[in-house]
Design an enzyme around this catalytic site. Structure first.
Site, mmCIF file in Angstrom:
data_model
loop_
_atom_site.group_PDB
_atom_site.id
_atom_site.type_symbol
_atom_site.label_atom_id
_atom_site.label_comp_id
_atom_site.label_asym_id
_atom_site.label_seq_id
_atom_site.Cartn_x
_atom_site.Cartn_y
_atom_site.Cartn_z
ATOM 1 N N HIS A 106 -7.585 -33.717 17.492
ATOM 2 C CA HIS A 106 -8.343 -32.396 18.070
ATOM 3 C C HIS A 106 -7.071 -31.398 18.232
ATOM 4 O O HIS A 106 -5.866 -31.745 18.515
ATOM 5 C CB HIS A 106 -8.790 -32.794 19.558
ATOM 6 C CG HIS A 106 -9.518 -31.658 19.993
ATOM 7 N ND1 HIS A 106 -9.285 -30.362 20.437
ATOM 8 C CD2 HIS A 106 -11.076 -31.698 20.310
ATOM 9 C CE1 HIS A 106 -10.186 -29.708 20.686
ATOM 10 N NE2 HIS A 106 -11.342 -30.536 20.813
ATOM 11 N N ARG B 149 -12.027 -28.684 12.392
ATOM 12 C CA ARG B 149 -10.825 -29.261 13.122
ATOM 13 C C ARG B 149 -9.628 -29.722 12.440
ATOM 14 O O ARG B 149 -8.635 -29.477 12.686
ATOM 15 C CB ARG B 149 -11.111 -30.304 13.908
ATOM 16 C CG ARG B 149 -11.527 -30.324 15.217
ATOM 17 C CD ARG B 149 -12.016 -31.456 15.989
ATOM 18 N NE ARG B 149 -12.881 -30.685 17.060
ATOM 19 C CZ ARG B 149 -13.652 -31.479 17.752
ATOM 20 N NH1 ARG B 149 -13.582 -32.897 17.634
ATOM 21 N NH2 ARG B 149 -14.410 -30.958 18.674
ATOM 22 N N HIS C 159 -8.040 -38.046 18.390
ATOM 23 C CA HIS C 159 -9.136 -37.729 19.128
ATOM 24 C C HIS C 159 -10.555 -38.650 18.688
ATOM 25 O O HIS C 159 -11.255 -39.160 19.705
ATOM 26 C CB HIS C 159 -9.521 -36.280 18.927
ATOM 27 C CG HIS C 159 -10.628 -35.698 19.783
ATOM 28 N ND1 HIS C 159 -10.833 -35.885 20.963
ATOM 29 C CD2 HIS C 159 -12.176 -35.393 19.230
ATOM 30 C CE1 HIS C 159 -11.957 -35.300 21.379
ATOM 31 N NE2 HIS C 159 -12.723 -34.885 20.469
ATOM 32 N N ARG D 214 -15.280 -35.179 11.071
ATOM 33 C CA ARG D 214 -16.670 -34.939 12.035
ATOM 34 C C ARG D 214 -16.705 -33.593 12.242
ATOM 35 O O ARG D 214 -15.609 -33.050 12.795
ATOM 36 C CB ARG D 214 -16.709 -36.210 12.995
ATOM 37 C CG ARG D 214 -17.653 -35.728 14.168
ATOM 38 C CD ARG D 214 -17.619 -36.663 15.378
ATOM 39 N NE ARG D 214 -16.354 -36.417 16.012
ATOM 40 C CZ ARG D 214 -16.301 -35.578 17.165
ATOM 41 N NH1 ARG D 214 -17.387 -35.184 17.695
ATOM 42 N NH2 ARG D 214 -15.300 -35.342 18.025
ATOM 43 N N GLU E 24 -18.905 -24.163 18.376
ATOM 44 C CA GLU E 24 -17.674 -24.833 18.207
ATOM 45 C C GLU E 24 -17.247 -24.828 16.635
ATOM 46 O O GLU E 24 -18.241 -24.119 15.802
ATOM 47 C CB GLU E 24 -17.617 -26.247 18.434
ATOM 48 C CG GLU E 24 -17.810 -26.186 19.967
ATOM 49 C CD GLU E 24 -18.158 -27.842 20.566
ATOM 50 O OE1 GLU E 24 -18.086 -28.555 19.715
ATOM 51 O OE2 GLU E 24 -18.333 -27.767 21.869
HETATM 52 P P1 FAD Z 1 -17.371 -44.816 24.904
HETATM 53 O O1 FAD Z 1 -18.332 -43.831 25.783
HETATM 54 O O2 FAD Z 1 -16.004 -44.522 24.762
HETATM 55 O O3 FAD Z 1 -17.619 -46.143 25.793
HETATM 56 C C1 FAD Z 1 -16.953 -47.320 25.316
HETATM 57 C C2 FAD Z 1 -17.171 -48.580 26.179
HETATM 58 O O4 FAD Z 1 -16.791 -49.866 25.463
HETATM 59 C C3 FAD Z 1 -16.579 -48.246 27.543
HETATM 60 O O5 FAD Z 1 -17.644 -48.803 28.556
HETATM 61 C C4 FAD Z 1 -15.656 -49.354 27.652
HETATM 62 O O6 FAD Z 1 -15.300 -50.174 28.735
HETATM 63 C C5 FAD Z 1 -16.182 -50.526 26.551
HETATM 64 N N1 FAD Z 1 -15.321 -51.479 25.924
HETATM 65 C C6 FAD Z 1 -14.258 -51.007 25.129
HETATM 66 N N2 FAD Z 1 -13.837 -52.043 24.449
HETATM 67 C C7 FAD Z 1 -14.318 -53.192 25.158
HETATM 68 C C8 FAD Z 1 -14.238 -54.382 25.062
HETATM 69 N N3 FAD Z 1 -13.157 -55.383 24.440
HETATM 70 N N4 FAD Z 1 -15.112 -55.443 26.160
HETATM 71 C C9 FAD Z 1 -16.053 -54.886 26.850
HETATM 72 N N5 FAD Z 1 -16.367 -53.286 26.907
HETATM 73 C C10 FAD Z 1 -15.377 -52.508 25.984
HETATM 74 N N6 FAD Z 1 -18.042 -35.741 21.522
HETATM 75 C C11 FAD Z 1 -19.260 -34.967 21.162
HETATM 76 O O7 FAD Z 1 -20.145 -34.854 20.547
HETATM 77 N N7 FAD Z 1 -19.267 -33.741 21.998
HETATM 78 C C12 FAD Z 1 -18.119 -33.482 22.851
HETATM 79 O O8 FAD Z 1 -17.976 -32.474 23.577
HETATM 80 C C13 FAD Z 1 -17.082 -34.574 23.063
HETATM 81 N N8 FAD Z 1 -15.736 -34.404 23.803
HETATM 82 C C14 FAD Z 1 -14.880 -35.208 23.968
HETATM 83 C C15 FAD Z 1 -13.944 -34.972 24.686
HETATM 84 C C16 FAD Z 1 -12.876 -35.921 24.886
HETATM 85 C C17 FAD Z 1 -11.849 -36.020 25.928
HETATM 86 C C18 FAD Z 1 -13.188 -37.487 24.128
HETATM 87 C C19 FAD Z 1 -12.100 -38.482 24.373
HETATM 88 C C20 FAD Z 1 -14.033 -37.467 23.237
HETATM 89 C C21 FAD Z 1 -15.106 -36.564 23.010
HETATM 90 N N9 FAD Z 1 -16.250 -36.463 22.205
HETATM 91 C C22 FAD Z 1 -17.178 -35.501 22.172
HETATM 92 C C23 FAD Z 1 -16.331 -37.740 21.354
HETATM 93 C C24 FAD Z 1 -17.519 -38.408 22.205
HETATM 94 O O9 FAD Z 1 -17.151 -38.395 23.707
HETATM 95 C C25 FAD Z 1 -17.380 -40.224 21.891
HETATM 96 O O10 FAD Z 1 -17.450 -40.457 20.584
HETATM 97 C C26 FAD Z 1 -18.447 -40.626 22.599
HETATM 98 O O11 FAD Z 1 -18.710 -40.760 23.590
HETATM 99 C C27 FAD Z 1 -18.497 -42.474 22.346
HETATM 100 O O12 FAD Z 1 -19.197 -42.784 23.105
HETATM 101 P P2 FAD Z 1 -19.633 -44.555 22.989
HETATM 102 O O13 FAD Z 1 -20.580 -45.184 23.582
HETATM 103 O O14 FAD Z 1 -19.504 -45.140 21.672
HETATM 104 O O15 FAD Z 1 -18.074 -45.013 23.519
HETATM 105 C C1 SIN Z 2 -14.439 -30.325 22.550
HETATM 106 O O1 SIN Z 2 -15.315 -30.257 23.627
HETATM 107 O O2 SIN Z 2 -13.889 -29.638 21.963
HETATM 108 C C2 SIN Z 2 -14.702 -31.769 21.956
HETATM 109 C C3 SIN Z 2 -15.842 -31.789 20.902
HETATM 110 C C4 SIN Z 2 -15.982 -32.929 20.257
HETATM 111 O O3 SIN Z 2 -14.961 -33.967 20.248
HETATM 112 O O4 SIN Z 2 -17.122 -32.995 19.430
#
Ligand code: FAD
Ligand code: SIN
Length: 533
Positions: free
Chosen positions: A236, A282, A343, A378, A113
């Protein structure tokens, strides 16, 4: 009052990994405000970056992360996260995650990437997050010590004074709204882990799911914790441009496999902007697309992988092929219309190397945290890795330090004052739209002083209106989230206006250059800096 040893807010990768580790030693309640798989983790496409190939080195991954971070990464944290990566990947595999391997071999098939100098992205086709979430959620939901409570939205922390904590307070638990019964509940615990994910919904166009409203950032800020680097919001480069394709990302891994960006006249433009062309970090690619769209007046640009073999495309990107087919595109034969969208929130609640926030008894991990890994931008696929490393470290720390061995038995009750049910929900939806539109138009990929000032004034006005509303009507999840995106917007504008330079993801055309002498520092903000809702 609901009590447990550990309270976890969020059921994404950060929350569930922490829960699984501490559950061996106590009872855990996991709150999530929607279905348990509704968060960014489940939608992650490209994969997770880690050094697992003999052709790659820690040094190279560290150098790429520092380069993307544009001078603001904490090098010690970068080294720690990169070097812990392989062990954390083994942990995910031991919990049941299946990453793609090369045909008839044990070696992982590694993706590439933007900003990475080597192939180092472990992935499960183009649906890596769904595979990780499937595996860890299966373990967590079967664990006898873990209770997962969906549709519970945390509103605010319950705190008491603690002069030894940097933020002057300690966290005893949270008040949460049970969205299905419409009841406010009190949760108390020895320790709380904040893992509520990102804040993309502060912008009109985003790759993020609806839950990404920066609740954890806003709650911590209100309670007295420092928040930092919110001007570094990552856009993104390639989200699908289609009226029905809300939030649909086209993974950067597609550019890693040779997809080219072209404008509507059929010209490839990225080589004019950076020698790494489509594989530049990015911030560079998103800004180039933004400039190209402004130059031509077009609403989108095109992403083309149709020169690659059809079987390869369908094997490697099945989720994208299926979704785009539903919308009338044939990825193997034609280019896709794409635009940049909000993103990833590089800023967040300030955390130390063990995931501790400024508030005693409160850990933070995942996208909500600002750990020092990402700096001003990032590197792709470093966020799942960061979430894993910090959730694990926080769990180790929580288990090793027993000073908070008592569950708080008496906490103040939620005070609903004289609130009544609102008959004017339209005010809430109107303000939601206005905040997101203001952020998109005035605090987006390319900024100017005047626009930031305009945004500040407008959002402060909305904040004042919502403040009256908030304290007069019964709490709903829409209102809780609106209050939080307003707080996130105000902090973002404050950080963006204060930084008198351009760096990483923050580009202000009134101060277009770096100023290393004055601004090689994080933008740290405290509740006393901003008047809040
Ligand atoms: P999340 O997985 O977002 O979970 C948040 C949780 O908090 C959920 O359960 C939600 O319900 C809960 N929550 C929120 N507010 C409250 C509240 N007030 N009360 C109770 N619960 C609450 N990163 C990579 O490294 N590689 C990738 O390929 C990649 N691809 C991505 C593709 C997309 C489309 C997106 C959107 C992001 C991507 N990212 C990627 C970024 C990465 O997915 C996220 O940064 C990461 O998954 C965040 O994980 P998390 O556990 O912090 O939060
Ligand atoms: C992607 O698959 O392009 C998202 C990867 C990332 O947000 O790290």
């Amino acid at each position: 009052m609901n009590t447990s040893d550990y309270l976890v807010l969020g059921s994404g990768i950060a929350g569930l990994i922490f829960a699984l580790e501490v559950a061996e030693h106590g009872r855990v309640s996991v709150l999530c405000k929607n279905a348990p798989d509704e968060g960014s983790t489940r939608y992650a496409q490209g994969g997770i970056a880690s050094v697992t190939s003999p052709l790659d080195t820690f040094q190279a991954h560290i150098a790429d992360t520092l380069d993307a971070g544009d001078g603001l990464c904490n090098e010690e944290i970068v080294r720690m996260v990169v070097e812990d990566g392989p062990e954390r990947i083994e942990q995910l595999i031991s919990l049941g995650t299946q990453f793609d391997r090369k045909d008839e071999s044990d070696d992982y098939e590694l993706g590439r990437e933007g900003g990475h100098s080597a192939r180092r992205i472990l992935h499960a086709r183009d649906a890596t997050g769904a595979e990780i979430h499937r595996a860890i959620f299966a373990r967590a939901s079967a664990h006898p010590n873990i209770d997962i409570l969906p549709y519970h939205i945390a509103i605010d922390f319950i705190t008491c004074d603690n002069p030894d904590a940097r933020g002057g307070k300690e966290v005893l638990g949270v008040y949460a709204l049970d969205i299905q019964s419409n009841e406010i509940k009190t949760f108390a615990a020895k320790l709380t882990m904040l893992a509520t994910g990102g804040a993309g919904k502060a912008y009109l166009y985003t790759s993020n799911p609806d839950v990404a409203t920066g609740d954890g950032i806003a709650m911590s800020f209100r309670a007295g914790a420092r928040v930092a680097n919110m001007e570094f919001f990552q856009f993104h480069p390639t989200c699908l441009y289609h009226p029905e394709a809300k939030s649909f990302l086209i993974t950067e891994a597609m550019r890693g496999e040779g997809a080219k960006l072209i404008n509507l006249s059929g010209q490839r433009f990225m080589p004019e902007y950076d020698k790494r062309a489509e594989l530049a970090p990015r911030d560079i690619v998103a800004r180039a697309i933004d400039r190209e769209m402004k130059k031509t007046g077009d609403d989108y640009v095109l992403l083309d992988i149709s020169h690659r073999d059809e079987k390869f495309i369908l094997d490697r990107f099945p989720t994208i092929a299926e979704r785009t087919r539903e919308l009338g595109f044939d990825l193997c034969k034609e280019p896709l219309p794409v635009v940049p969208a909000a993103h990833y929130c590089c800023g967040g609640v300030v955390s130390d190397s063990w995931g501790r926030s400024d508030l005693a008894r409160l850990y933070v991990a995942g996208e909500t945290a600002q750990t020092g890994l990402h700096g001003a931008n990032r590197l792709a696929s470093n966020s799942l890795l960061e979430a894993l490393v910090f959730a694990h470290r926080a769990a180790r720390h929580a288990l090793a330090h027993g000073e908070y061995s008592e569950i708080p038995r008496v906490v103040p009750e939620w005070d609903s004052l004289d609130t009544v049910k609102s008959s004017e929900e339209v005010l809430v939806s109107h303000s939601w739209d206005e905040v997101r539109r203001t952020m998109w138009n005035l605090v987006g990929i390319s900024r100017r002083d005047k626009r930031l000032e305009l945004a500040r004034r407008r959002i402060e006005q909305i904040a004042a209106e919502v403040k009256d509303y908030y304290w007069s009507y019964q709490v709903t999840s829409d209102l809780v989230e609106l209050r939080n995106i307003i707080t996130v917007a105000l902090i973002t504008i404050h950080c963006a206006a204060r930084r008198r330079e351009s760096r990483g993801l923050h580009f202000n055309s009134d101060v277009p250059n770096h100023d290393d002498e004055n601004w090689l520092i994080d933008s740290v903000v405290h509740a006393s800096d901003i008047s809040l809702v």
